[in-house]
Design an enzyme around this catalytic site. Structure first.
Site, short mmCIF file in Angstrom:
data_model
loop_
_atom_site.label_atom_id
_atom_site.label_comp_id
_atom_site.label_asym_id
_atom_site.label_seq_id
_atom_site.Cartn_x
_atom_site.Cartn_y
_atom_site.Cartn_z
N THR A 75 -27.17 35.55 -11.85
CA THR A 75 -27.84 36.73 -12.40
C THR A 75 -29.28 36.80 -11.90
OG1 THR A 75 -26.47 36.63 -14.38
CG2 THR A 75 -28.50 37.92 -14.54
N GLN A 182 -17.88 34.32 -7.67
CA GLN A 182 -16.49 33.93 -8.00
C GLN A 182 -15.74 33.42 -6.79
OE1 GLN A 182 -14.95 33.47 -10.76
NE2 GLN A 182 -16.44 34.38 -12.13
N SER A 202 -23.47 30.41 -8.07
CA SER A 202 -23.77 29.84 -9.38
C SER A 202 -22.94 28.57 -9.58
CB SER A 202 -23.45 30.85 -10.47
OG SER A 202 -23.77 30.32 -11.73
N ALA A 203 -23.61 27.45 -9.85
CA ALA A 203 -22.94 26.15 -9.92
C ALA A 203 -21.87 26.10 -11.00
CB ALA A 203 -23.98 25.05 -10.17
N HIS A 204 -22.12 26.74 -12.15
CA HIS A 204 -21.20 26.54 -13.28
C HIS A 204 -19.86 27.23 -13.09
CE1 HIS A 204 -21.38 30.34 -15.76
NE2 HIS A 204 -22.49 30.52 -15.09
N THR A 243 -41.51 24.58 -12.12
CA THR A 243 -40.99 23.24 -11.85
C THR A 243 -39.48 23.27 -11.70
OG1 THR A 243 -42.81 22.32 -13.14
CG2 THR A 243 -40.92 20.88 -12.78
N CYS A 328 -19.50 38.21 -19.95
CA CYS A 328 -20.85 38.75 -20.07
C CYS A 328 -20.90 39.99 -20.94
CB CYS A 328 -21.38 39.08 -18.69
SG CYS A 328 -20.95 37.82 -17.51
C1 LIG Z 1 -20.70 34.67 -13.54
C2 LIG Z 1 -21.02 35.74 -12.56
C3 LIG Z 1 -22.34 36.17 -12.37
C4 LIG Z 1 -23.49 35.63 -13.19
O1 LIG Z 1 -23.71 34.28 -12.91
P1 LIG Z 1 -24.68 33.39 -13.84
O2 LIG Z 1 -24.99 32.22 -12.97
O3 LIG Z 1 -23.85 33.01 -15.02
O4 LIG Z 1 -25.87 34.18 -14.15
C5 LIG Z 1 -22.56 37.13 -11.42
N1 LIG Z 1 -21.56 37.65 -10.69
C6 LIG Z 1 -20.27 37.26 -10.85
C7 LIG Z 1 -19.21 37.86 -10.00
C8 LIG Z 1 -19.97 36.30 -11.79
O5 LIG Z 1 -18.71 35.93 -11.96
#
Ligand SMILES: *Cc1c(COP(=O)(O)O)cnc(C)c1O
Length: 382
Positions: A75, A182, A202-204, A243, A328
């Protein structure tokens, strides 16, 4: 015995891989230094770790390390890319093209930029979720500065033809921002093949920690410029001060390395389970699958189960974690903007659920869930 609740919501987030966790732990304790402290060993150790993570992320997407800016996630990377590019390229033009099925991080940021003078085209998609390349080409004009299209849709798994989009953007000297959040770890790609100028991760979403991500910014052919997003100290090439979150960045690097090595295993494992789940649910009748069958993420199944409100099905199955689409926007009960853009009615969109599988799911979990889902659908349809 099946351990419940079962987790089928891996597009919302994934558990941290054990090796990723082990890599992170020392940076909470004895290696606690500030990566910007260049006068002592505590800082140097942290700085080295960040350097290695930057290399791992860059290697994963075929970039060079100086093209990687660490952020708190996708994001933030998207906000930084869109606002920062709009600032720099406003002199050239104010037109931005995107797609109606993008993530809210893109759509909401662009709505904000409209208030600052941007003109935004939001392309429609077909019933199977794909954009029309001819329509994209026609919508490019001399004032177009950027095209933002996601690689893989988080709700349906639909994969857009992004190499063609990137090529078209480059031919017309327009920047291409690709939200690959994704796609990463599920399909193989590199930034040159897809002609991405800006790309977010995004790592998670692939077995790394929450709160770590990156914006890739192309340094040559063309050299892309954006303005700073957070001021104060000049970290991350002056673009994003503050930081660095060293443990999270270390975990992000490790999860990127693992995803680069193991993406095929992830894809193979989840697609087998997905096929079993999807085929069996389609056989219930009056169930259809949303998103093209040809170009879809291996792990995602978005199904409309006629006559069964998604909220009711989810409440009936508290021991299975799945969702109505995107995590989201599930705070508001509006039907999915992605499914509506694909031409589903409100009623159909409200009867749609997403299963997104991950590397930890098993065939036993699928069988168990199938029994329970079939039973619940039968009961709710009566
Ligand atoms: C999860 C997601 C985001 C947002 O990622 P965050 O790291 O959680 O802010 C943006 N775009 C897509 C396609 C996502 O699946």
């Amino acid at each position: 015995m099946i351990k419940t609740p079962i987790y089928f919501d891996n597009n919302a987030t994934t558990p941290v891989n054990e090796n990723v966790l082990q890599a992170m732990l020392p940076y909470f304790s004895h290696n606690f230094g500030n990566a910007s402290s260049n006068t002592h060993a505590f800082g140097w150790v942290a700085m080295e770790a960040v350097k290695e993570a930057r290399n791992q992320v860059a290697t994963f997407i075929g970039a060079s390390p100086d093209e990687i800016t660490f952020t708190s996630g996708a994001t933030e990377a998207i906000n930084m890319a869109l606002c920062g590019a709009f600032d720099v390229y406003a002199a050239k033009g104010n037109h931005i093209i995107t797609v109606q099925t993008e993530h809210k991080a893109v759509l909401d940021t662009l709505s904000y930029l409209e208030k600052k003078g941007a003109v935004v085209t939001r392309l429609p998609v077909s019933r199977d979720g794909l954009i029309d390349l001819e329509m994209l080409e026609k919508s490019i004009n001399p004032k177009t500065i950027l095209i933002a299209v996601m690689y893989a849709n988080n709700e349906t798994g639909v994969l857009q033809p992004i190499s063609d989009i990137g090529k078209m953007a480059h031919q017309r000297e327009v920047l291409f921002l690709c939200d690959a959040t994704q796609a990463a770890g599920k399909v193989l790609f590199n930034v040159d093949d897809i002609n991405a100028d800006l790309l977010c991760l995004s790592a998670h979403k692939y077995y790394g920690p929450k709160g770590a991500g990156a914006l890739y910014i192309r340094r040559k052919n063309p050299k892309v410029k954006i303005t700073p997003y957070i001021y104060g100290g000049g970290h991350e090439n002056g673009l994003r001060s503050g930081t660095l979150n060293v443990p999270a960045i270390v975990g992000f690097g490790k999860s990127s390395e693992l995803a680069g090595n193991n993406w095929w295993d992830y894809a193979f494992h989840t697609s087998n389970l997905r096929t079993r789940l999807e085929q069996n649910l389609l056989e219930l009748g009056d169930v259809f699958c949303n998103g093209t069958s040809k170009n879809r993420l291996p792990n995602t199944s978005n199904l409309t189960i006629k006559g069964v409100k998604s909220g009711q099905l989810i409440s009936a199955l508290p021991f299975i974690a799945f969702s109505t689409g995107s995590a989201c926007s599930s705070a508001n009960p509006e039907p999915s903007h992605v499914l509506l853009a694909m031409g589903l009615s409100k009623e159909e969109a409200n009867c749609s659920v997403r299963f997104s599988l991950g590397i930890n799911n098993t065939a036993e979990e699928i069988n168990f869930a199938l029994d329970k889902i079939k039973e619940a659908v039968g009961r709710l349809r009566k």
